[in-house]
Design a protein around this motif. Structure first.
Motif, PDB file in Angstrom:
ATOM      1  N   PHE B 181      37.156  50.783  23.781  1.00 43.52           N
ATOM      2  CA  PHE B 181      37.591  49.879  22.724  1.00 43.52           C
ATOM      3  C   PHE B 181      36.978  50.220  21.368  1.00 43.52           C
ATOM      4  N   CYS B 182      35.717  50.585  21.368  1.00 38.49           N
ATOM      5  CA  CYS B 182      35.014  50.782  20.101  1.00 38.49           C
ATOM      6  C   CYS B 182      34.601  52.237  19.930  1.00 38.49           C
ATOM      7  N   GLN B 183      35.063  52.822  18.846  1.00 35.09           N
ATOM      8  CA  GLN B 183      34.759  54.221  18.592  1.00 35.09           C
ATOM      9  C   GLN B 183      33.835  54.285  17.373  1.00 35.09           C
ATOM     10  N   ILE B 184      32.795  55.097  17.462  1.00 30.67           N
ATOM     11  CA  ILE B 184      31.865  55.196  16.336  1.00 30.67           C
ATOM     12  C   ILE B 184      31.933  56.596  15.749  1.00 30.67           C
ATOM     13  N   VAL B 185      32.229  56.646  14.466  1.00 33.03           N
ATOM     14  CA  VAL B 185      32.401  57.933  13.794  1.00 33.03           C
ATOM     15  C   VAL B 185      31.318  58.078  12.726  1.00 33.03           C
TER      16      VAL B 185
END
Ligand SMILES: Nc1ncnc2c1ncn2[C@@H]1O[C@H](COP(=O)(O)OP(=O)(O)OP(=O)(O)O)[C@@H](O)[C@H]1O
Ligand SMILES: Nc1ncnc2c1ncn2[C@@H]1O[C@H](COP(=O)(O)OP(=O)(O)O)[C@@H](O)[C@H]1O
Ligand SMILES: [Mg+2]
Ligand SMILES: [Mg+2]
Lengths: 376, 297
Positions: B181-185
């Motif tokens: 659900f949560c992508q960190i870039v």
């Protein structure tokens, strides 16, 4: 162009994150040391390379240590220190709490631990605290303060208020009174102490966070109440220092539209707050090696002449694109500069070709900066 | 139903906003309903918009087909959150006008951060007003403040324990720890400091959220330039070249070497996407071009 410095005792390097504040602060330090001053540079989170250039080895130095930068030979002397918020905050509490027990109690509170390690204003608070102590020690002719990375330059000016307002009398008293009546319910207490608005507000807070949190908060403020007089006295001193004739801000900014707009806003805000601005340094502007004059006709032709080796053509084209890119930015900058005329000193510090290494690297960057600033 | 949220961070000035907008535009082009959210006091995009400057605040505004833009400040998020539990406008207003609460909200660690993440995940958690986006891209804070942001739910859950807010904190935490659900870039520039900061941040994200991150190495020289090319250029270098050209050759050679090194360093800790330095002025057109280059992220 007017000159940057008069006879400041404190210089605050402000600007948004990543523009080069820490590096510029160090360069200014070198500049003053060369002019015979005894200088302290207070840095925040320096890059490892910069830290070691200044003799600040991260691992074994507490935040209160001021080291003489090794390998220097100036007319004056250069010292450096690194600010670590947690250590400064703890030190502040230890020195100023009414008793050792009171200090311990506060430092054990879980909200206190979160407050000192989180970023909503505590880094700003501690750097100003550190600045004030350094100035009051009277060991330096001039202290240069690097500021924490914020989104916008003005955040630095606003953040301390958040901390101070936590210590405001109404806040501390109110919560403190609440916690001393532990056992009594919130309702009975509220009847006595506070006006209706606060009553409703507290009920709302309790409804969403639960009574345990409100209890914890109460303890936190009770412990803080012990420091309240000290904090407000210090905050007045800090404000007096920052707005005095002896202090001046240097705004470090970047070479792009949004950074320049931000610089202008900062400028206005500083004036409104009664602070003095020495000048604006637009850092990492057009690279020192890039010449904006168009290539000679024969070279420009080669860029598009199909009989020229492909690689050379691409190279010439890329160079021309860079020239175009920086010319546009320069136009943006010139508009900004026109707006500054007569108001304040300013300069363009170019993007350097080589990475800044060691004290020598800083010294050569500092020499370039001095030239650009037309620093006597 | 909200499919995912992307949090974009990195050192100041590295291109967080540009990458966030590029990602949002890319998703919108694929037909998804996208929200691009800015944090902080000022909108970076408001002056770049294709339809001319627009005031951007807490009410999302449509800027292109499939793309809305919003600016979330902690206080408005908190206000909305409070209203969810106490649906009486007057009480909520009283709360925020009260000097004691004001001070608390301003300085209390993590309250605002929690409310922002709460808002960003509200579609998935089915709380609050309708939040009808497939993808939410958050142009988030720079490194230090970002750490405070993602630590807020856990910190609050610990500080509060039970009660509605404690439960909320735990549910927000669960969602931001969910890699589906949560992508960190994390965005970096091909320079030492932003890369080191990105690497350190990826470690702390891993420790705090158990999440792997993805990197964007922004403003790289086009990949078509290789070290051999530079050597070939050295042989072509002519006496007619002005100093600027010779210097540029050197700079390019040096930065191509460093660039490879940084790519290698980052790839030890996550997928790396490189994004070329497009020599265009900042504009909506630039963001569109960047979005084309972000296809594989
Ligand atoms: N790949 C790229 N090619 C060309 N220009 C770029 C690229 N990426 C970013 N820029 C430009 O670099 C500048 C900084 O980018 P941006 O504002 O996105 O950074 P940021 O990390 O959001 O900054 P801040 O920390 O101030 O919010 C802008 O002028 C932007 O247009
Ligand atoms: N004029 C310049 N030319 C080239 N590199 C620079 C220049 N100014 C700063 N730098 C580099 O930019 C990086 C960021 O600088 P730093 O001072 O740490 O920024 P800040 O404190 O604003 O975050 C450092 O690696 C520094 O060496
Ligand atoms: Mg810095
Ligand atoms: Mg940004």
């Amino acid at each position: 162009m007017s000159s940057f410095f008069k006879s400041e005792k404190v210089i605050v390097c402000a600007g948004s994150g990543g523009v080069g504040k820490t590096t510029i602060a160090a360069c200014l330090g070198i500049g003053f040391a060369r002019r015979g001053k005894r200088v302290l540079v207070l840095t925040i989170d320096p890059a490892r390379r910069l830290a070691s250039a200044l003799g600040l080895d991260m691992n074994d130095l507490g935040s209160l240590v001021e080291v003489k930068v090794p390998g220097q030979s100036y007319k004056g002397e250069l010292f450096a220190s690194m600010i670590q918020p947690q250590a400064v905050f703890d030190e502040f509490v230890r020195q100023r709490a009414s008793s050792a027990q009171a200090a311990e109690k506060l430092m054990r509170n879980s909200l206190y631990r979160q407050l000192v390690s989180s970023l909503s204003g505590s880094q700003e608070f501690t750097s100003l605290e550190r600045l004030l102590s350094a100035v009051q020690s009277e060991r330096y002719d001039i202290v240069i303060l690097d500021t924490p990375p914020t989104q916008h330059a003005v955040d630095f000016l606003r953040a301390p208020e958040r901390i101070y307002s936590l210590f405001q009398e109404s806040v501390t008293k109110w919560f403190a009174a609440k916690s001393t009546e532990s056992g009594g319910t919130v309702k009975t207490l509220l009847g006595k102490v506070v006006e209706r608005g606060t009553h409703t507000a507290l009920r709302a807070l309790e409804k969403i966070t639960g009574s345990a949190f409100v209890g914890e908060l109460g303890e936190f403020f009770a412990a803080m109440a012990d420091l309240q007089d000290q904090v407000s006295a210090r905050s007045i001193e800090v404000h007096r220092l920052l707005t005095s004739e002896a202090t001046s801000f240097v705004l470090v900014t970047g070479f792009d539209h949004s950074k320049l707009v931000e610089a202008k806003d900062f400028f206005v805000e500083l004036k409104r707050g009664g602070y003095r601005l020495s000048g604006v340094i637009v850092n990492r502007s057009q690279p020192a090696w890039l010449e904006l004059e168009p290539l000679q006709a024969n070279l420009a032709d080669r860029a598009h002449n199909l009989s020229v080796p492909h690689i050379e053509r691409r190279f010439l084209q890329l160079y021309q694109e860079l020239q175009g890119y920086y010319s546009l930015r320069k136009d943006t900058y010139l508009k900004f500069e026109t707006g500054l005329k007569g108001e304040v000193a300013y300069c363009l510090m170019p993007e350097l070709k080589e990475v800044v290494y060691g004290l020598e690297g800083l010294e050569s960057m500092s020499s370039i900066l001095e030239t650009k600033m037309a620093w006597e | 139903m909200q499919q995912k949220i992307v949090l974009v961070t990195g050192k100041g000035g590295v291109g967080k906003s540009s990458v966030a907008a590029g990602l949002a535009l890319k998703e919108a082009r694929k037909g998804r309903r996208v929200l691009l959210a800015e944090l902080g006091e000022r909108s970076y995009f408001s002056e770049l918009l294709p339809s001319g400057p627009m005031e951007i605040s807490y009410q999302a505004k449509a800027i292109e087909s499939g793309l809305e833009l919003v600016k979330w400040d902690g206080e408005s998020c908190l206000k909305e959150y409070l209203f969810h539990y106490i649906p009486i406008r007057r009480v909520v207003d009283l709360f925020f006008e009260n000097p004691v609460m004001k001070a608390l909200v301003q300085a209390a660690p993590a309250l605002k951060e929690l409310a922002i993440l709460g808002k960003a995940t509200s579609g998935k958690r089915n709380v609050g007003p309708a939040f009808d986006y497939d993808v939410v891209v958050v142009d988030s804070y720079a490194t230090g403040h970002f750490q405070a942001l993602v630590r807020a739910p856990q910190g609050m859950a610990e500080a509060i324990g039970f009660g509605p807010m404690g439960e909320q904190s735990r549910s927000i935490e669960r969602w931001i720890c969910d890699p589906e659900f949560c992508q960190i870039v994390i965005v970096a520039l091909p320079e030492e400091l932003p890369v080191v900061e990105a690497l350190e941040l990826s470690e702390s994200v891993q420790a705090d959220l158990g999440q792997k991150v993805e990197f964007v190495l922004n403003k790289v020289w086009p990949k078509t330039w290789r070290a051999e090319d530079i050597q070939a250029l050295g042989r072509l270098q002519s006496l007619e070249w002005p100093q600027g050209l010779s210097d540029f050759r050197e700079v390019l050679a040096q930065s191509l070497g460093q660039q490879c090194q940084y790519l290698d360093q980052l790839s030890t800790r996550g997928r790396v996407h490189s994004l070329p330095w497009l020599l265009e002025p900042s504009s909506w057109g630039l963001l569109k071009s960047l979005s084309q280059q972000l296809e594989d992220l």
